[in-house]
Design an enzyme around this catalytic site. Structure first.
Site, PDB file in Angstrom:
ATOM      1  N   SER A 163       0.844  -1.192   0.000  1.00 42.01           N
ATOM      2  CA  SER A 163       0.000   0.000   0.000  1.00 42.01           C
ATOM      3  C   SER A 163       0.881   1.244   0.000  1.00 42.01           C
ATOM      4  O   SER A 163       1.651   1.468   0.936  1.00 42.01           O
ATOM      5  CB  SER A 163      -0.906   0.012   1.236  1.00 42.01           C
ATOM      6  OG  SER A 163      -1.316   1.342   1.513  1.00 42.01           O
ATOM      7  N   ALA A 193     -14.573   9.769   4.601  1.00 40.59           N
ATOM      8  CA  ALA A 193     -15.240  11.047   4.347  1.00 40.59           C
ATOM      9  C   ALA A 193     -16.664  10.834   3.861  1.00 40.59           C
ATOM     10  O   ALA A 193     -17.393  11.791   3.622  1.00 40.59           O
ATOM     11  CB  ALA A 193     -14.461  11.855   3.310  1.00 40.59           C
ATOM     12  N   GLY A 194     -17.075   9.585   3.673  1.00 35.06           N
ATOM     13  CA  GLY A 194     -18.420   9.316   3.184  1.00 35.06           C
ATOM     14  C   GLY A 194     -18.460   9.120   1.678  1.00 35.06           C
ATOM     15  O   GLY A 194     -19.533   9.069   1.080  1.00 35.06           O
ATOM     16  N   SER A 228     -17.028   6.498   0.346  1.00 36.10           N
ATOM     17  CA  SER A 228     -16.957   5.046   0.239  1.00 36.10           C
ATOM     18  C   SER A 228     -15.656   4.527  -0.356  1.00 36.10           C
ATOM     19  O   SER A 228     -15.646   3.766  -1.325  1.00 36.10           O
ATOM     20  CB  SER A 228     -18.153   4.510  -0.542  1.00 36.10           C
ATOM     21  OG  SER A 228     -18.504   3.271  -0.007  1.00 36.10           O
ATOM     22  N   ASP A 247     -23.131   1.055  -2.273  1.00 36.79           N
ATOM     23  CA  ASP A 247     -21.757   1.521  -2.480  1.00 36.79           C
ATOM     24  C   ASP A 247     -20.993   0.596  -3.424  1.00 36.79           C
ATOM     25  O   ASP A 247     -20.289   1.041  -4.329  1.00 36.79           O
ATOM     26  CB  ASP A 247     -21.010   1.607  -1.146  1.00 36.79           C
ATOM     27  CG  ASP A 247     -21.676   2.571  -0.185  1.00 36.79           C
ATOM     28  OD1 ASP A 247     -22.630   3.268  -0.595  1.00 36.79           O
ATOM     29  OD2 ASP A 247     -21.242   2.629   0.981  1.00 36.79           O
TER      30      ASP A 247
HETATM   31  P1  ADP Z   1     -15.292   5.280   3.813  1.00 40.04           P
HETATM   32  O1  ADP Z   1     -16.426   6.170   4.192  1.00 40.04           O
HETATM   33  O2  ADP Z   1     -14.238   6.045   3.067  1.00 40.04           O
HETATM   34  O3  ADP Z   1     -15.734   4.027   3.130  1.00 40.04           O
HETATM   35  P2  ADP Z   1     -14.459   3.396   5.801  1.00 40.04           P
HETATM   36  O4  ADP Z   1     -14.046   3.557   7.202  1.00 40.04           O
HETATM   37  O5  ADP Z   1     -15.627   2.538   5.498  1.00 40.04           O
HETATM   38  O6  ADP Z   1     -14.622   4.854   5.194  1.00 40.04           O
HETATM   39  O7  ADP Z   1     -13.227   2.780   4.972  1.00 40.04           O
HETATM   40  C1  ADP Z   1     -11.945   3.362   5.067  1.00 40.04           C
HETATM   41  C2  ADP Z   1     -10.902   2.255   5.135  1.00 40.04           C
HETATM   42  O8  ADP Z   1     -10.745   1.634   3.841  1.00 40.04           O
HETATM   43  C3  ADP Z   1      -9.528   2.774   5.494  1.00 40.04           C
HETATM   44  O9  ADP Z   1      -9.376   2.892   6.888  1.00 40.04           O
HETATM   45  C4  ADP Z   1      -8.626   1.708   4.886  1.00 40.04           C
HETATM   46  O10 ADP Z   1      -8.544   0.581   5.742  1.00 40.04           O
HETATM   47  C5  ADP Z   1      -9.382   1.288   3.639  1.00 40.04           C
HETATM   48  N1  ADP Z   1      -8.898   2.049   2.458  1.00 40.04           N
HETATM   49  C6  ADP Z   1      -9.571   2.917   1.704  1.00 40.04           C
HETATM   50  N2  ADP Z   1      -8.797   3.451   0.723  1.00 40.04           N
HETATM   51  C7  ADP Z   1      -7.598   2.893   0.857  1.00 40.04           C
HETATM   52  C8  ADP Z   1      -6.347   3.028   0.186  1.00 40.04           C
HETATM   53  N3  ADP Z   1      -6.179   3.896  -0.840  1.00 40.04           N
HETATM   54  N4  ADP Z   1      -5.301   2.280   0.589  1.00 40.04           N
HETATM   55  C9  ADP Z   1      -5.441   1.416   1.618  1.00 40.04           C
HETATM   56  N5  ADP Z   1      -6.579   1.263   2.310  1.00 40.04           N
HETATM   57  C10 ADP Z   1      -7.648   1.985   1.951  1.00 40.04           C
HETATM   58 MG    MG Z   2     -17.035   2.616   3.967  1.00 40.35          MG
END
Ligand code: ADP
Ligand code: MG
Length: 379
Positions: free
Chosen positions: A69, A123-124, A126, A172
């Site tokens: 990552s 941030a919502g 997804s 989503d």
């Molecule tokens: P969201 O509202 O953005 O879906 P969530 O809490 O459901 O928020 O998901 C966010 C999680 O998804 C992060 O904490 C991480 O574990 C994972 N994630 C999202 N984007 C990435 C990325 N670019 N690289 C690694 N993990 C990611």
């Molecule tokens: Mg999410």
């Protein structure tokens, strides 16, 4: 950091010394209208946005999936033969997706990948569904599986529900899997049928993050779900999607006032979502904006999932001369609003609305001007 095909390819090549065999991307999303309707078997109208999770990858001979990552600067790894849930972490979304694909009978193979994204986390928008659908795309590419967007979305949702442990609906993952550039997607959450509907010409979609988050979301969400089930029972329908406002009015006397308000939101919001899709088919931005505005009032007063910050943001956006309509988007209690704006005045709108919101609340907002993008794809 903005990320794209060239960047992810270069980072893969730096690491492995050759070009990736595949590059996949899956977008985040914003819901234009149809809030808290998904778990009532109703309609939602999200669009995939031009922010995505990207994975560049090459196949392996064994059954290991090893992913670096870029955003976390760490490697996560698991064996497809011994999937074990660990405490929260980004690799769990990939592992959970592999788990649900295997549970559905798909034969998977190992790969090495480099992962990065520009969907803001939490941030919502997804980012989690984007990550699941990118993982599904990667696993489908290496395992030579057919790409059925609705099927893959269901498996991604299952990963999020049962592996990660987040109780989300199908929206989503389905919009991330099946989005269409220039269009939103009318989704029937009962049949999972989707229909692209074009964004009105000359408009842009602006996501306005209040920079506030609220911890009570889970319990409030579960309470709303219970109230919706109770209303459906009292109305003698399978789900609130099957009820009408007239039927609700006839039964109003025997309902708890809070349950009545929740049901009124869901039933009216389903109607509004279908009307919004009609307005978009006609290219009618004014009507779409009006429906978004009504949706916000209903979420604020009947469903009671807005917040002071969200109301302030929606007010600041709505009074702008170039705004057709604005509403809170997502589960509520904080997070983002979405606004439909005259495209040529987008810069003005962003500047004025951000400043007004900051003056009013003291919070500095994040703003994302979004284009409607295609769903998950192999580049
Ligand atoms: P969201 O509202 O953005 O879906 P969530 O809490 O459901 O928020 O998901 C966010 C999680 O998804 C992060 O904490 C991480 O574990 C994972 N994630 C999202 N984007 C990435 C990325 N670019 N690289 C690694 N993990 C990611
Ligand atoms: Mg999410």
């Amino acid at each position: 950091m903005p990320i794209g095909q060239a960047e992810i390819s270069a980072r893969f090549t730096d690491r492995f010394g050759h070009f990736p065999n595949w590059i996949v991307r899956a977008p985040g999303r914003v819901n234009l209208i149809g809030e808290h309707t998904d778990y009532n078997d109703g309609f939602v109208l999200p669009m995939a946005i031009d922010r995505a999770v990207w994975i560049a990858l090459r196949p392996r001979d064994d059954r290991i999936v090893s992913v670096y990552s870029i955003d976390y600067d760490e490697t996560g790894e698991f064996s497809l033969d011994a999937l074990q849930r660990q405490q929260a972490g980004w690799i769990e979304y990939l592992k959970g997706t592999a788990w649900s694909l295997q549970e559905a009978g798909h034969r998977l193979t190992g790969w090495d990948g480099v992962l990065a994204g520009d969907v803001p986390l939490g941030a919502g928008l997804s980012s989690s569904a984007a990550l699941e659908m990118a993982a599904a795309r990667a696993l489908a590419a290496t395992g030579e599986l057919p790409w059925e967007p609705a099927e893959m979305a269901k498996l991604g949702q299952r990963a999020e529900n049962q592996w990660v442990g987040v109780n989300c609906g199908i929206m989503d993952q389905l919009i991330s899997a099946a989005g269409r550039a220039g269009n939103a997607l009318l989704i029937d959450c009962r049949s999972l049928q989707t229909e692209p509907v074009p964004l009105p010409r000359g408009t842009s979609v602006v996501v306005l993050d209040t920079s506030t988050r609220r911890g009570l979301v889970d319990s409030a969400y579960n309470e709303r779900r219970r109230q919706c089930e109770e209303a459906a029972r009292l109305l003698d329908v399978h789900a609130l999607r099957d009820a009408t406002i007239e039927r609700l009015e006839r039964s109003a006397g025997k309902m708890d006032p809070a349950v009545l308000r929740r049901a009124r939101h869901v039933i009216a919001e389903n109607d509004r979502t279908l009307l919004a899709a009609d307005a978009m088919r006609r290219g009618d931005a004014v009507e779409l904006g009006r429906l978004m505005h009504q949706s916000h009032r209903s979420l604020r007063d009947d469903y009671e999932v807005s917040s002071d910050a969200l109301n302030a943001m929606v007010e600041c956006a709505s009074v702008h001369r170039s705004c057709f309509g604005a509403r809170m988007t997502g589960a509520g209690f904080g997070g983002c609003a979405v606004a439909l704006v005259r495209a040529e005045a987008t810069d003005d709108f962003v500047r004025d609305t951000a400043a007004a919101y900051q003056r009013k609340t003291g919070h500095s907002p994040a703003v994302y001007v979004c284009q409607a993008a295609d769903g998950a794809e192999v580049m």
